[in-house]
Design a protein around this motif. Structure first.
Motif, mmCIF file in Angstrom:
data_model
loop_
_atom_site.group_PDB
_atom_site.id
_atom_site.type_symbol
_atom_site.label_atom_id
_atom_site.label_comp_id
_atom_site.label_asym_id
_atom_site.label_seq_id
_atom_site.Cartn_x
_atom_site.Cartn_y
_atom_site.Cartn_z
ATOM 1 N N ASN A 49 0.801 -1.230 0.000
ATOM 2 C CA ASN A 49 0.000 0.000 0.000
ATOM 3 C C ASN A 49 0.830 1.274 0.000
ATOM 4 N N PRO A 50 1.873 1.447 0.823
ATOM 5 C CA PRO A 50 2.648 2.685 0.755
ATOM 6 C C PRO A 50 3.267 2.903 -0.618
ATOM 7 N N LYS A 51 3.742 1.838 -1.233
ATOM 8 C CA LYS A 51 4.318 1.978 -2.567
ATOM 9 C C LYS A 51 3.249 2.417 -3.552
ATOM 10 N N ASP A 52 2.065 1.795 -3.467
ATOM 11 C CA ASP A 52 0.979 2.160 -4.375
ATOM 12 C C ASP A 52 0.550 3.600 -4.163
ATOM 13 N N ALA A 53 0.442 4.026 -2.913
ATOM 14 C CA ALA A 53 0.029 5.402 -2.625
ATOM 15 C C ALA A 53 1.060 6.393 -3.157
ATOM 16 N N GLU A 54 2.331 6.083 -2.968
ATOM 17 C CA GLU A 54 3.378 6.976 -3.467
ATOM 18 C C GLU A 54 3.386 6.997 -4.992
ATOM 19 N N GLN A 55 3.181 5.836 -5.609
ATOM 20 C CA GLN A 55 3.113 5.792 -7.066
ATOM 21 C C GLN A 55 1.932 6.601 -7.579
ATOM 22 N N ARG A 57 0.573 9.217 -6.081
ATOM 23 C CA ARG A 57 0.914 10.631 -5.913
ATOM 24 C C ARG A 57 1.848 11.091 -7.030
ATOM 25 N N GLU A 58 2.849 10.269 -7.331
ATOM 26 C CA GLU A 58 3.779 10.622 -8.401
ATOM 27 C C GLU A 58 3.074 10.697 -9.745
ATOM 28 N N GLN A 59 2.136 9.777 -9.970
ATOM 29 C CA GLN A 59 1.399 9.783 -11.236
ATOM 30 C C GLN A 59 0.526 11.031 -11.341
ATOM 31 N N ARG A 60 -0.151 11.408 -10.238
ATOM 32 C CA ARG A 60 -0.979 12.628 -10.257
ATOM 33 C C ARG A 60 -0.116 13.861 -10.493
ATOM 34 N N ALA A 61 1.067 13.918 -9.869
ATOM 35 C CA ALA A 61 1.959 15.060 -10.063
ATOM 36 C C ALA A 61 2.436 15.128 -11.509
ATOM 37 N N ALA A 62 2.749 13.967 -12.097
ATOM 38 C CA ALA A 62 3.189 13.939 -13.500
ATOM 39 C C ALA A 62 2.059 14.382 -14.428
ATOM 40 N N GLU A 63 0.833 13.925 -14.140
ATOM 41 C CA GLU A 63 -0.318 14.336 -14.964
ATOM 42 C C GLU A 63 -0.562 15.831 -14.836
#
Length: 195
Positions: A49-55, A57-63
């Motif tokens: 879950n922490p990895k998924d949540a961080e991924q 967040r990173e995906q939303r920031a990239a978008e």
């Protein structure tokens, strides 16, 4: 001499087996198996879950950054006048950098001896210098809030008769990333060019 008996030899209770004992043991085994499986699933969820949540967040920031590259917000006013002095106001929202730069540039058609801009505890000002007919442009750079909000700035212009120590007339303006510029005191919307 021994007597014949119909009794079976003595077997300790732990070793006794009856015809119905096998399902009873299985019934005791299933809760333990279910507990072990549930703990395994919970641990797998916690670890992933922490990895998924961080991924995410990173995906939303990239978008957001990708959308920001395509998005432009530049608000330019014609001439802002304060008394006889005039200046151009420009706000440039840089979405990919999460900041907005607001510039006040004095205009020759309404000579100024002093220009100042202030917003969110930031201020920049310039006075006219000898041999230079106008003061230089002034700029403040502010962070963009999420979601983007309108920004209130105070512009002050001292006309050609202004001298150091004189009070400087000012206007309070509200700039919006959607292209509107409003005089806060009068509520009047000022003309702008928006791109």
């Amino acid at each position: 001499m021994s007597r014949p008996t119909n009794r079976l030899p003595h077997t300790p209770p732990g070793e006794q087996r009856t015809a119905g004992s096998t399902p009873s043991e299985r019934r005791r085994l299933w809760p333990a198996v279910a507990t072990v499986v549930a703990l395994g699933l919970a641990l797998a969820f916690v670890w992933s879950n922490p990895k998924d949540a961080e991924q995410q967040r990173e995906q939303r920031a990239a978008e957001r950054k990708a959308a920001a590259r395509d998005r432009k917000s530049v608000v330019e006013s014609g001439l802002i006048s304060v008394g006889k002095a005039k200046a151009d106001l420009r706000a440039d929202w840089r979405w990919e950098e999460d900041r907005v730069t607001i510039t006040l540039n004095p205009d020759l058609s309404g000579p100024s001896n002093y220009v100042s801009i202030s917003a969110q505890e930031q201020e920049d000002s310039q006075e006219v210098m000898p041999m230079v007919p106008l003061p230089f442009a002034v700029t403040v750079t502010l962070p963009i809030e999420d979601p983007p909000q309108a920004i209130t700035v105070r512009v002050a212009l001292g006309d050609e008769y202004w001298k150091k120590g004189d009070t400087v007339p000012s206007r309070l303006l509200r700039l919006s990333p959607d292209g509107t510029l409003t005089d806060v005191n009068t509520g009047k919307e000022l003309p702008t060019e928006f791109s």
